[in-house]
Write a protein that holds these residues in place. Structure first.
Motif, PDB file in Angstrom:
ATOM      1  N   VAL B  23       0.842  -1.204   0.000  1.00 38.65           N
ATOM      2  CA  VAL B  23       0.000   0.000   0.000  1.00 38.65           C
ATOM      3  C   VAL B  23       0.873   1.248   0.000  1.00 38.65           C
ATOM      4  O   VAL B  23       0.625   2.205  -0.751  1.00 38.65           O
ATOM      5  N   PHE B  24       1.907   1.206   0.799  1.00 34.99           N
ATOM      6  CA  PHE B  24       2.806   2.361   0.839  1.00 34.99           C
ATOM      7  C   PHE B  24       3.433   2.600  -0.531  1.00 34.99           C
ATOM      8  O   PHE B  24       3.509   3.742  -1.001  1.00 34.99           O
ATOM      9  N   ASP B  25       3.863   1.531  -1.178  1.00 32.74           N
ATOM     10  CA  ASP B  25       4.474   1.666  -2.503  1.00 32.74           C
ATOM     11  C   ASP B  25       3.484   2.242  -3.506  1.00 32.74           C
ATOM     12  O   ASP B  25       3.833   3.109  -4.311  1.00 32.74           O
ATOM     13  N   ALA B  26       2.263   1.768  -3.453  1.00 32.06           N
ATOM     14  CA  ALA B  26       1.248   2.273  -4.382  1.00 32.06           C
ATOM     15  C   ALA B  26       1.062   3.778  -4.191  1.00 32.06           C
ATOM     16  O   ALA B  26       0.993   4.537  -5.158  1.00 32.06           O
ATOM     17  N   LEU B  27       1.009   4.201  -2.947  1.00 29.53           N
ATOM     18  CA  LEU B  27       0.823   5.626  -2.673  1.00 29.53           C
ATOM     19  C   LEU B  27       2.058   6.421  -3.092  1.00 29.53           C
ATOM     20  O   LEU B  27       1.955   7.570  -3.531  1.00 29.53           O
ATOM     21  N   THR B  28       3.222   5.801  -2.949  1.00 31.30           N
ATOM     22  CA  THR B  28       4.453   6.478  -3.341  1.00 31.30           C
ATOM     23  C   THR B  28       4.493   6.705  -4.844  1.00 31.30           C
ATOM     24  O   THR B  28       4.876   7.769  -5.327  1.00 31.30           O
ATOM     25  N   ARG B  29       4.073   5.688  -5.583  1.00 32.66           N
ATOM     26  CA  ARG B  29       4.116   5.805  -7.043  1.00 32.66           C
ATOM     27  C   ARG B  29       3.063   6.770  -7.570  1.00 32.66           C
ATOM     28  O   ARG B  29       3.234   7.358  -8.630  1.00 32.66           O
ATOM     29  N   ALA B  49      -9.643  -6.548   2.417  1.00 30.57           N
ATOM     30  CA  ALA B  49      -9.789  -6.256   3.852  1.00 30.57           C
ATOM     31  C   ALA B  49      -8.481  -5.748   4.435  1.00 30.57           C
ATOM     32  O   ALA B  49      -8.472  -4.832   5.260  1.00 30.57           O
ATOM     33  N   SER B  50      -7.381  -6.322   3.990  1.00 32.09           N
ATOM     34  CA  SER B  50      -6.085  -5.880   4.512  1.00 32.09           C
ATOM     35  C   SER B  50      -5.748  -4.485   4.033  1.00 32.09           C
ATOM     36  O   SER B  50      -5.109  -3.708   4.748  1.00 32.09           O
ATOM     37  N   VAL B  51      -6.145  -4.174   2.821  1.00 31.54           N
ATOM     38  CA  VAL B  51      -5.922  -2.818   2.329  1.00 31.54           C
ATOM     39  C   VAL B  51      -6.645  -1.823   3.217  1.00 31.54           C
ATOM     40  O   VAL B  51      -6.067  -0.824   3.651  1.00 31.54           O
ATOM     41  N   TYR B  52      -7.887  -2.110   3.547  1.00 33.64           N
ATOM     42  CA  TYR B  52      -8.634  -1.201   4.411  1.00 33.64           C
ATOM     43  C   TYR B  52      -7.994  -1.102   5.782  1.00 33.64           C
ATOM     44  O   TYR B  52      -7.864  -0.015   6.347  1.00 33.64           O
ATOM     45  N   ARG B  53      -7.591  -2.248   6.328  1.00 32.16           N
ATOM     46  CA  ARG B  53      -6.969  -2.211   7.647  1.00 32.16           C
ATOM     47  C   ARG B  53      -5.680  -1.401   7.612  1.00 32.16           C
ATOM     48  O   ARG B  53      -5.365  -0.649   8.545  1.00 32.16           O
TER      49      ARG B  53
END
Lengths: 143, 143
Positions: B23-29, B49-53
């Motif tokens: 998730v962090f990488d996706a936001l970074t890109r 579900a893990s993405v939301y958490r």
DNA sequence: TATATATTGCGAAAAAGTCGCAATATTATA
DNA sequence: TATAATATTGCGACTTTTTCGCAATATATA
């Protein structure tokens, strides 16, 4: 008050209908911003789809403004039904205070014009710790 | 950069895991704020579900900030991963410009303290009409 | 490397939001 | 005030989004 609301609808070519009055009334009675679902619950005689359509219309007409808290949008009446203001929310106890500042408003207009934008609307949400919470809970809550 | 991210997790007693890195990488890109659903699509190997958490955790830790557009929340990295800024959005063409102003930041802190709040975070979203749109479309769009 | 614990993925389900269309209410006009 | 034209609603079905419990798995610590 109601008169103004109906005038806005009419002057923009929209009908004054039961769902629209119901949603407007619910927002008028509320003393703080409401979630979409809360608005729907407060207008049980109105179909959910109509509530959403009404909320979308109100936003377009500038009758309401919407801000976010967490991931949830909250809607409340805008000017002229409610004085223009912003929110200061305590992240510990959840208390919400309304904030007004002409200086802030002026600054936002200037900021926009620096970017060659004509400012039409804006939201400002402040989050922090209120006085009583910082007294009672000097340690930040752990996760 | 990644090092900092993992430090934040560890120093707050959280594990460094595959979903969180993804998730962090996706936001970074991403070069602009993303909807929850977009983040989930960018991390197909991670359960929704893990993405939301993860997103909820990031918000708590201040790794991300979330703002609203229409009724949809958009999330992006916060400081120190991205310089602090706000958004100026054209309501005609949708272009988003980033806004920075120390004066604005100072003013918000002062406003909060007037209400006896300690400011911890805030969002400012400006909406209006950009220069090129006001040239090309002198008449406001009708409903 | 083993152990305790935090986190994940899965499956299911609740909640939220959207859509087309026939029925109905509203508005404008006579 | 009745009527016609039209905007809006309610319904029902559906899609999308978000949440939850729990067994399986990964992570961190010693």
């Amino acid at each position: 008050m109601h008169q103004d609301f109906e005038s806005i609808l009419k002057s923009s070519g929209q009908s004054v209908t039961k769902p629209r009055r119901a949603v407007f009334d619910a927002l008028t009675r509320a003393d703080s911003p409401l979630k979409n679902g809360e608005i729907a619950k407060l207008t049980p005689s109105i179909d959910r789809a109509s509530v959403y359509r009404t909320l979308e219309l109100f936003a377009k007409l500038g009758i309401t403004t919407t801000t976010i808290r967490g991931w949830t949008p909250f809607t409340e009446l805008a000017e002229p039904f409610k004085p223009h203001h912003h929110h200061m929310i305590c992240e510990r106890c959840g208390v919400v205070e309304e904030i007004e500042s002409d200086t802030l408003e002026d600054m936002l207009t200037i900021l926009a014009s620096r970017h060659h934008f004509t400012l039409r609307s804006h939201t400002v949400e402040l989050s922090g710790v209120c006085a009583s919470c910082s007294k009672n809970l000097p340690q930040p809550t752990s996760l």
